[in-house]
Design an enzyme around this catalytic site. Structure first.
Site, PDB file in Angstrom:
ATOM      1  N   GLY A 186      34.587  38.782  35.666  1.00  0.00           N
ATOM      2  CA  GLY A 186      35.622  38.958  36.631  1.00  0.00           C
ATOM      3  C   GLY A 186      36.279  40.270  36.371  1.00  0.00           C
ATOM      4  O   GLY A 186      35.987  40.925  35.626  1.00  0.00           O
ATOM      5  N   GLY A 229      40.523  42.178  37.394  1.00  0.00           N
ATOM      6  CA  GLY A 229      41.693  42.115  37.700  1.00  0.00           C
ATOM      7  C   GLY A 229      42.452  43.476  38.121  1.00  0.00           C
ATOM      8  O   GLY A 229      41.723  44.373  38.080  1.00  0.00           O
ATOM      9  N   THR A 287      38.723  44.716  33.394  1.00  0.00           N
ATOM     10  CA  THR A 287      37.801  43.807  33.761  1.00  0.00           C
ATOM     11  C   THR A 287      37.379  42.798  32.485  1.00  0.00           C
ATOM     12  O   THR A 287      37.459  43.060  31.180  1.00  0.00           O
ATOM     13  CB  THR A 287      36.263  44.813  33.600  1.00  0.00           C
ATOM     14  OG1 THR A 287      36.579  45.819  34.525  1.00  0.00           O
ATOM     15  CG2 THR A 287      35.120  44.189  34.325  1.00  0.00           C
ATOM     16  N   VAL A 288      36.710  41.764  33.010  1.00  0.00           N
ATOM     17  CA  VAL A 288      36.687  40.728  31.768  1.00  0.00           C
ATOM     18  C   VAL A 288      34.912  40.482  31.703  1.00  0.00           C
ATOM     19  O   VAL A 288      34.159  40.283  32.767  1.00  0.00           O
ATOM     20  CB  VAL A 288      37.031  39.155  32.348  1.00  0.00           C
ATOM     21  CG1 VAL A 288      36.900  38.260  31.364  1.00  0.00           C
ATOM     22  CG2 VAL A 288      38.541  39.466  32.752  1.00  0.00           C
ATOM     23  N   ASP A 326      52.871  35.888  37.705  1.00  0.00           N
ATOM     24  CA  ASP A 326      51.925  36.020  38.669  1.00  0.00           C
ATOM     25  C   ASP A 326      50.718  34.831  38.612  1.00  0.00           C
ATOM     26  O   ASP A 326      49.636  35.053  38.311  1.00  0.00           O
ATOM     27  CB  ASP A 326      51.121  37.268  37.985  1.00  0.00           C
ATOM     28  CG  ASP A 326      50.022  37.930  39.039  1.00  0.00           C
ATOM     29  OD1 ASP A 326      50.084  37.580  40.249  1.00  0.00           O
ATOM     30  OD2 ASP A 326      48.990  38.569  38.790  1.00  0.00           O
TER      31      ASP A 326
END
Length: 1011
Positions: free
Chosen positions: A710, A712, A716-717, A840
């Site tokens: 993923g 964001g 980055t993940v 968020d």
């Protein structure tokens, strides 16, 4: 010779007539007694001392032949086995062995008693099968084996007992189906098959039992629609089919078909539809139980015609519409002057409590209106219910103070008002309830001091007053209530110390005072509460050492976290055999952590946030102990502690001066001073040992795209495998070239360092380093969530097929996720030491674990609401270039408004609407003033299914499930959260409560009640 024989025969007849031929009966009874155990009373002692059996205890003989005809041994505390010799009492008509403790089986020799009419073995411990030989007892009128351990099925041979009037087999372990021969026993008046494991359907030929007055088929596994044959049993006085799986709706003319009923119990089934309006035609009805079904519609006001009614139980259904008029039936019930129990809780009843509630029966002792949608204040007239012993009004929307008239209910034993909106002081008249056993006022808005009069409630067993706005000290009078089992006062504003007198509560099982402002040392008397099972002291200002609680050997949960406690960890905690949870985190404990007993289990023990602890098992990731570490159990005096501190400080200053001189040149050449630019060192002080850039590069195969899971706004993940622990984790690598990335990193660390909640993604550690090219490197390491983000489940069409979930989320699963997220926000907003706004919230920031439990993540924009001002936050927003996510961010954020918990509520409202519609707030359908909010609002209440996500309408729902009503309530919560004005939005505590209530009503997923 003939004369001699004739005289001999006459002599034998005379002997029998005058009672001299009872030897066979005597012998049979002696053998019976030989296998019987007697209590201290030795009730069968007369059987040894009296010559003639007809004078023995419990024995009755016939007048003419002097043979034993009746054996009445019920309730004599006898035990042992039933001897087969009982079958030799061939003249026996009546056999009663009930209410004893006989074990073993029923001897088949009982079938030899062909004259037997009454057989009663109720309430024993007899097991085995019902002997088929009982069919030989053709004169039987009563056959009763109630409350034993008999198994197997009902022998078909019993179908020959055509004279049977009573057949009572309640409370055994019988299996199979209800025998078809039942309809052939047309003399039957009373039948009891309840409390077994019988299944299938009721045979149609039961209609032949026209004389039936009592039918109990409760607590079995019967299924199908309400049995049509039962409608023909017009003579019934008692009908009990409670606790089966019957379904369908009840006939509208129900009350006309069974006009003689006095007791009707059909609870815990699956009945649907409305309550038949003809039920009030059953004029002799005394008890009506229809609880735990799926009944809908209103409660008929005509129930007031049942003037003999004593019990009305309609709780745990879907009765009512949540609006005005639902409670009008209470006015009709004022005619039921014998009413003792009224239970209509756990429905959908709305509106205000009418003043007519005071006109209900003065014999009413239990009133349950809990878990509804009742609004307004508690009417003054409730004080007229002078016989009330139990009052359940919890989990409604009641407001205002407690009426003074409540103090008139001097017989109250249970008062539950938790989870409402009640306010003002807890009145002193609570002390009038001297018989009170349970008092639950938690989760309201009560304020002020706890009245000292509470000490008058000397029978109190449970006191729940947590989650209010109470202040002052804990009254010493409470510590005088010696029977107290539960003292729960968490999440208030109590100050002062925990009283020494707590040791007087010798029966205390649960002590919960967490998240107050209590201070001082913990009393040594805690160790005398030997019944303690749960001890929650976290989130206060307690200091000093842990008192000696080694005597609490039965304790299961201990939480001392988030205090100022110091000293060494007592070694005896390792030996508590029943301990399941021990939290010592975020204190000032020091020294060596034990490695034996409970401390061998890292999932049981938490010690993080104690910088001076060392040792322990590897999973705790503490620093190793030096040889100079003090031994377990050593206690420092305040003087020696100060000396050690001064010496340590002096040495440290000298070392720092030396290092400074040596390193000055090196520091000047360095481009960045990591110590200056890396404030995360203090922020991350409570996390596990740091991890290096090299470790993360290896764990992610060089940050390979194959491990990318993923991305964001700021990074980055990656999925990573930490080889040391063989643990799969998620690594969020920050893009340090992105403006605001460093502040996002700091916000996440600051937000997550001191908070713990099962629905938060757990931040394991962080990496603050430089990469192999000399660039700044920041990464956060979290628990890995194998089911990815909620976003990919809600919008699978937007991701690659290989990564798509194999199925869609069911309605219940979505509701569970909504509850999980709501509980997290409630925790962040209210129950943390400092309120936190996430800022968020959206589906991509909600991750799902193995069992689809939700975990909220991504606190890059989160703010500690007590640690910022308006200017600093606006600067942070402008530097990051982000004000939340379009579509989810509250309207006030777009106008420069500062972050608040109200903004999170708005985001949650949009999040909730998206979950159940499957539509993003940025969907092309919406634009201008037409938003997801207005889209749903315009569809309610008639077009709920038109806006619902089609993928959940037919998945995982039972036939007849009221999906429209369920979705309508969920959408209403979402709309109330996403109101444009912050002041009109719900609080997250209310949101969580309402969502849990919806789940309980529609899926019966109830938590254990406190009753």
């Amino acid at each position: 010779m003939r004369v001699f024989l004739l005289l001999s025969l006459n002599a034998l007849m005379l002997l029998e007539a005058y009672g001299f031929t009872d030897e066979s009966d005597r012998q049979a009874l002696f053998e019976f007694k030989s296998q019987v155990s007697q209590g201290k009373r030795a009730v069968l002692s007369s059987w040894d001392n009296i010559v003639h059996v007809c004078n023995w205890t419990g024995v009755t003989c016939g007048r003419k032949h002097k043979r034993v005809t009746r054996l009445e041994l019920g309730g004599l505390q006898l035990g042992g086995m039933i001897s087969p010799s009982i079958g030799n009492l061939s003249f026996l008509i009546w056999l009663n062995l009930s209410g004893n403790s006989f074990v073993g089986t029923i001897p088949h020799e009982v079938g030899n008693l062909f004259r037997l009419e009454h057989l009663d073995m109720n309430f024993n411990y007899i097991k085995g099968d019902i002997p088929a030989s009982l069919a030989n007892c053709s004169r039987l009128l009563e056959l009763q084996f109630n409350s034993n351990h008999l198994g197997g099925g009902v022998p078909l041979e019993l179908g020959s007992l055509t004279k049977l009037v009573t057949l009572d087999l309640y409370g055994n372990n019988l299996k199979g189906k209800l025998p078809d021969f039942l309809g052939n026993l047309t003399s039957l008046k009373e039948v009891g098959f309840g409390g077994n494991n019988i299944e299938g359907r009721i045979p149609d030929n039961i209609v032949r039992l026209t004389r039936m007055v009592y039918l109990d088929l409760s607590r079995n596994n019967f299924l199908g629609v309400f049995p049509p044959p039962i409608y023909n049993l017009s003579s019934l006085y008692v009908l009990n089919i409670f606790g089966n799986s019957f379904s369908g709706s009840l006939r509208a003319d129900f009350g006309n078909l069974l006009p003689n009923l006095q007791r009707l119990f059909i609870g815990r089934n699956h009945f649907t539809g409305a309550i038949p309006t003809t039920l009030p035609n059953i004029s002799n009805l005394q008890m009506l139980g229809m609880e735990y079904n799926n009944l809908t519609g209103g409660i008929p006001s005509s129930f007031g015609k049942l003037w003999k009614l004593k019990v009305l139980s309609l709780h745990s259904n879907f009765l009512g519409s949540g609006s005005f008029g639902d409670l009008e039936f209470l006015g009709g019930l004022t005619n039921c002057t014998k009413l003792e129990i009224l239970e209509v809780g756990r429905n959908r009843l709305g509106g205000r409590l009418p003043t007519s509630i005071g006109n209900l029966s003065t014999e009413l002792n239990l009133l349950s209106l809990d878990t509804n949608l009742i609004t307004g204040s508690i009417p003054h007239e409730i004080g007229c219910l002078i016989s009330l012993q139990s009052l359940w009004l919890e989990k409604n929307l009641l407001t205002g103070p407690l009426p003074t008239s409540l103090g008139k209910l001097l017989g109250l034993m249970k008062l539950s008002l938790y989870s409402n909106r009640l306010s003002r002081d807890i009145p002193s008249f609570i002390g009038n309830f001297t018989m009170l056993e349970t008092l639950d006022l938690s989760n309201n808005s009560f304020e002020g001091f706890v009245p000292t009069s509470l000490g008058n409630c000397s029978h109190l067993l449970e006191l729940w007053i947590g989650d209010n706005k109470l202040n002052g000290t804990i009254p010493l009078e409470i510590m005088q209530i010696s029977p107290l089992l539960t003292l729960s006062i968490p999440r208030n504003f109590f100050t002062g110390s925990l009283p020494e007198d707590v040791g007087r509560l010798e029966n205390l099982v649960t002590l919960s005072v967490e998240n107050n402002k209590l201070s001082g040392q913990l009393p040594q008397t805690l160790g005398t509460c030997l019944s303690m099972g749960e001890l929650y002291l976290q989130g206060n200002l307690f200091d000093g050492a842990i008192p000696d609680i080694r005597g609490l050997v039965g304790i299961k949960e201990i939480d001392f976290s988030n205090n100022n406690l110091f000293g060494v960890i007592p070694g005896y905690l390792a030996n508590f055999s029943k301990l399941q949870y021990l939290n010592l985190s975020i204190n000032n404990f020091e020294g060596r952590v034990p490695t034996e007993g409970n401390f061998q289990n890292a999932s049981l023990v938490s010690v993080f946030g104690n910088k001076d602890l060392c040792g322990g098992i590897r999973e705790l990731q503490l620093k190793p102990c030096s040889r100079q570490e003090p031994p377990m159990g050593r206690k420092y005096s305040s003087l020696s502690r100060k000396a050690v501190i001064w010496v340590s400080v002096s040495i440290a200053l000298l070392l720092l001066l030396f290092i400074a001189l040596v390193s000055l040149r090196w520091l000047r050449k360095r481009k960045r001073n990591l110590q200056t630019n890396n404030p995360t060192l203090s922020t991350l002080g409570v996390f596990h040992e740091k991890i290096s850039y090299g470790d993360l590069q290896n764990a992610t195969d060089g940050f390979s795209s194959s491990n990318l899971i993923g991305s964001g706004s700021f990074g980055t993940v990656f999925k990573a495998l930490l080889p040391v622990e063989n643990k799969v984790v998620a690594v969020k690598v920050l893009n340090m070239e992105r403006r605001g990335a460093m502040k996002s990193f700091m916000a996440e660390c600051e937000s997550l360092k001191d908070i713990r909640h099962r629905n938060l993604v757990k931040l394991l550690t962080a990496c603050s380093s430089i990469d192999f090219q000399g660039n700044e490197f920041r990464a956060l390491i979290y628990d890995f969530m194998p089911n990815g983000s909620l976003d990919m489940w809600l919008h699978p069409e937007e991701i690659e097929e290989i990564h798509r979930p194999s199925r869609t989320l069911t309605l219940l699963e979505r509701l569970n996720i909504a509850v999980d997220v709501a509980s997290v926000l409630d925790y962040l907003h209210v129950h943390c030491h400092e309120p936190i706004a996430h800022c968020d919230l959206k589906p991509s920031n909600v991750l799902l674990d193995d069992d689809l439990t939700a975990h909220v993540s991504d606190f890059g924009l989160a703010r500690l609401l007590l640690k910022f001002d308006r200017e600093s936050f606006l600067n942070q927003l402008s530097s990051a270039g982000v004000r939340g996510t379009i579509g989810y961010a509250a309207p006030e954020y777009g106008m420069g408004g500062q972050p608040s918990i109200h903004g999170d509520v708005y985001s949650f409202g949009v999040f909730l609407l998206e979950m159940f519609t499957g539509k993003r707030p940025t969907n092309e359908l919406f634009g201008g003033n037409f938003t997801l909010h207005s889209y749903i609002k315009s569809a309610l209440p008639e077009r709920v299914l038109d806006v619902a996500d089609e993928s959940i309408l037919h998945i995982g729902l039972r036939v007849g499930f009221p999906i429209v009503e369920c979705l309508k309530l969920v959408f209403e919560v979402g709309l109330r959260c996403s109101e444009e004005s912050p002041t009109n939005r719900l609080a997250m505590s209310e949101v969580a409560k309402e969502l849990i209530s919806i789940r309980e009503r529609f899926f019966k997923a109830r938590r254990t009640t406190r009753r």
